[in-house]
Design a protein around this motif. Sequence first.
Motif, PDB file in Angstrom:
ATOM      1  N   GLY A 258       4.921  -7.373   4.736  1.00  0.00           N
ATOM      2  CA  GLY A 258       3.852  -7.352   5.727  1.00  0.00           C
ATOM      3  C   GLY A 258       3.425  -5.950   6.075  1.00  0.00           C
ATOM      4  N   ARG A 259       2.524  -5.872   7.057  1.00  0.00           N
ATOM      5  CA  ARG A 259       1.906  -4.565   7.295  1.00  0.00           C
ATOM      6  C   ARG A 259       2.827  -3.574   7.973  1.00  0.00           C
ATOM      7  N   LEU A 260       3.898  -4.048   8.603  1.00  0.00           N
ATOM      8  CA  LEU A 260       4.792  -3.088   9.252  1.00  0.00           C
ATOM      9  C   LEU A 260       5.726  -2.399   8.271  1.00  0.00           C
TER      10      LEU A 260
ATOM     11  N   VAL B  24      -6.212 -17.614  21.139  1.00  0.00           N
ATOM     12  CA  VAL B  24      -5.408 -16.458  21.550  1.00  0.00           C
ATOM     13  C   VAL B  24      -4.707 -15.943  20.303  1.00  0.00           C
ATOM     14  N   ASP B  25      -5.001 -14.694  19.930  1.00  0.00           N
ATOM     15  CA  ASP B  25      -4.369 -14.125  18.735  1.00  0.00           C
ATOM     16  C   ASP B  25      -4.362 -12.603  18.853  1.00  0.00           C
ATOM     17  N   ILE B  26      -3.717 -11.954  17.888  1.00  0.00           N
ATOM     18  CA  ILE B  26      -3.740 -10.497  17.888  1.00  0.00           C
ATOM     19  C   ILE B  26      -4.929  -9.997  17.091  1.00  0.00           C
ATOM     20  N   THR B  27      -5.401  -8.826  17.534  1.00  0.00           N
ATOM     21  CA  THR B  27      -6.513  -8.197  16.835  1.00  0.00           C
ATOM     22  C   THR B  27      -6.269  -6.701  16.756  1.00  0.00           C
ATOM     23  N   THR B  28      -6.706  -6.129  15.659  1.00  0.00           N
ATOM     24  CA  THR B  28      -6.592  -4.670  15.527  1.00  0.00           C
ATOM     25  C   THR B  28      -7.977  -4.065  15.347  1.00  0.00           C
ATOM     26  N   THR B  29      -8.653  -4.401  14.273  1.00  0.00           N
ATOM     27  CA  THR B  29      -9.987  -3.830  14.044  1.00  0.00           C
ATOM     28  C   THR B  29     -11.072  -4.689  14.672  1.00  0.00           C
ATOM     29  N   GLY B  30     -10.774  -5.948  14.954  1.00  0.00           N
ATOM     30  CA  GLY B  30     -11.782  -6.860  15.487  1.00  0.00           C
ATOM     31  C   GLY B  30     -12.572  -7.569  14.396  1.00  0.00           C
ATOM     32  N   ALA B  31     -12.302  -7.221  13.148  1.00  0.00           N
ATOM     33  CA  ALA B  31     -13.088  -7.783  12.037  1.00  0.00           C
ATOM     34  C   ALA B  31     -12.943  -9.302  11.940  1.00  0.00           C
ATOM     35  N   THR B  32     -11.729  -9.805  12.120  1.00  0.00           N
ATOM     36  CA  THR B  32     -11.512 -11.253  11.989  1.00  0.00           C
ATOM     37  C   THR B  32     -12.218 -12.009  13.110  1.00  0.00           C
ATOM     38  N   LEU B  33     -12.169 -11.452  14.330  1.00  0.00           N
ATOM     39  CA  LEU B  33     -12.855 -12.096  15.456  1.00  0.00           C
ATOM     40  C   LEU B  33     -14.353 -12.135  15.186  1.00  0.00           C
TER      41      LEU B  33
ATOM     42  N   SER C  46      -0.351 -21.771  12.999  1.00  0.00           N
ATOM     43  CA  SER C  46       0.543 -20.787  12.384  1.00  0.00           C
ATOM     44  C   SER C  46      -0.198 -19.851  11.446  1.00  0.00           C
ATOM     45  N   GLY C  47      -1.512 -19.913  11.427  1.00  0.00           N
ATOM     46  CA  GLY C  47      -2.273 -18.993  10.591  1.00  0.00           C
ATOM     47  C   GLY C  47      -3.742 -19.350  10.611  1.00  0.00           C
ATOM     48  N   ALA C  48      -4.582 -18.378  10.248  1.00  0.00           N
ATOM     49  CA  ALA C  48      -6.035 -18.570  10.257  1.00  0.00           C
ATOM     50  C   ALA C  48      -6.500 -19.175  11.583  1.00  0.00           C
ATOM     51  N   THR C  49      -5.857 -18.742  12.662  1.00  0.00           N
ATOM     52  CA  THR C  49      -6.116 -19.302  13.993  1.00  0.00           C
ATOM     53  C   THR C  49      -7.572 -19.133  14.424  1.00  0.00           C
ATOM     54  N   GLU C  50      -8.162 -18.012  14.033  1.00  0.00           N
ATOM     55  CA  GLU C  50      -9.531 -17.724  14.476  1.00  0.00           C
ATOM     56  C   GLU C  50     -10.541 -18.744  13.959  1.00  0.00           C
ATOM     57  N   GLY C  51     -10.145 -19.506  12.939  1.00  0.00           N
ATOM     58  CA  GLY C  51     -11.062 -20.496  12.391  1.00  0.00           C
ATOM     59  C   GLY C  51     -11.072 -21.800  13.171  1.00  0.00           C
TER      60      GLY C  51
END
Length: 319
Positions: free
Chosen positions: A14-16, A179-188, A163-168
């Motif tokens: 993963g990304r970490l 309710v989810d995490i965002t970093t760049t905002g691109a997915t939102l 458990s995934g693709a929550t924004e959809g």
Amino acid sequence: MTSAPMIFAIPSKGRLKDQVEAWLAECGFKLEMTGGARGYSAELSGLPGVSVRLLSAGDIAAGLDSGDLHLGVTGEDLLRERGDDMDSRVMLLRALGFGRADLVVTAPKSWLDVDTMADVDEVGHAHLARTGRRLRVATKYVTQTRAFFARHGVADYRIVESSGATEGAPAAGAAELVVDITTTGATLAANGLKILSDGVILKSQAQLTASRLAGWNGEQLDALRRLLSVVEAKGRAGKLATLVWPAEQDRAAQDAVAGFVAKGGSRRANGALLATADLFDAAAALAEAGVEPVTVSRPDYVFESRSAVLDRFVATLGK
Ligand SMILES: Nc1ncnc2c1ncn2[C@@H]1O[C@H](COP(=O)(O)OP(=O)(O)OP(=O)(O)O)[C@@H](O)[C@H]1O
Ligand SMILES: O=P(O)(O)OC[C@H]1O[C@H](OP(=O)(O)OP(=O)(O)O)[C@H](O)[C@@H]1O
Ligand SMILES: [Mg+2]
């Protein structure tokens, strides 16, 4: 016989993963795989008594929570999700400055009159009255969502676990809010969602975290002390610069920089250790006083004898 090592878990994927490995390398630790290159265990060269485990970020949060791991690096979002009383079981020792993500409440952009949690409360009542159903909130962050909604007095909703693709979920008709995490905002943005103006639940980042339930013995605490002293020394070094001037000008030079030393630096023989933020002002003051040449270098590490955070951790263990 060697005693049981301190178990230190870092992300295996993963990304970490890459960021944690880069951070360890920057601290001067070399990760030596003990289970072969594709194995999931390692040691840190120069730090005996530490056994490194490579696990998923979620498993690290769980292992710290249960006390199966002594120490780990994972996202605060995952740790807080373990329960509102998480602080009684783990202690965040150090925010690492990477892995940043905000846990946020979002609504469809098309809901023009919904901008705050108070608006969600209103819409929740109206939705229930009109349809006989509660507003649905899709998330995998159930614990934090419940606590946050309760804090804002919002009760007319129900959680749809995802458990995934929550924004959809809204587009798929599975939920109204996300309710989810965002970093760049691109997915939102791609899913036509907006963050509520008071909807930031947590500003998360990777945290070096210790478990209070791991049954620490003296050797394991010594290993933690050594690891933390290096990590903290590296952290301090990034904010300090060493200035050096000719011995015969020391008195004038110390006078010229006294104000900067008082602000969080320290005196050295024929020099000073100063905050990098003050570096150019200090150089100007030295020039004004006729001190030259002044050389500046950046320390690799700045060690101190005690760690305040370690003292606090040990105090919570009652040792
Ligand atoms: N943009 C981001 N999206 C997701 N997580 C991020 C982001 N930036 C930082 N993180 C942090 O990394 C942690 C782990 O995320 P990652 O996507 O690597 O694994 P995961 O989502 O738990 O696992 P997987 O995606 O394989 O199911 C997150 O919980 C969060 O703390
Ligand atoms: O704001 P952004 O930069 O667009 O990043 C946010 C997205 O990244 C994460 O998903 P991830 O890619 O980890 O997939 P996952 O949901 O399967 O974990 C997170 O769950 C968001 O969906
Ligand atoms: Mg993910």
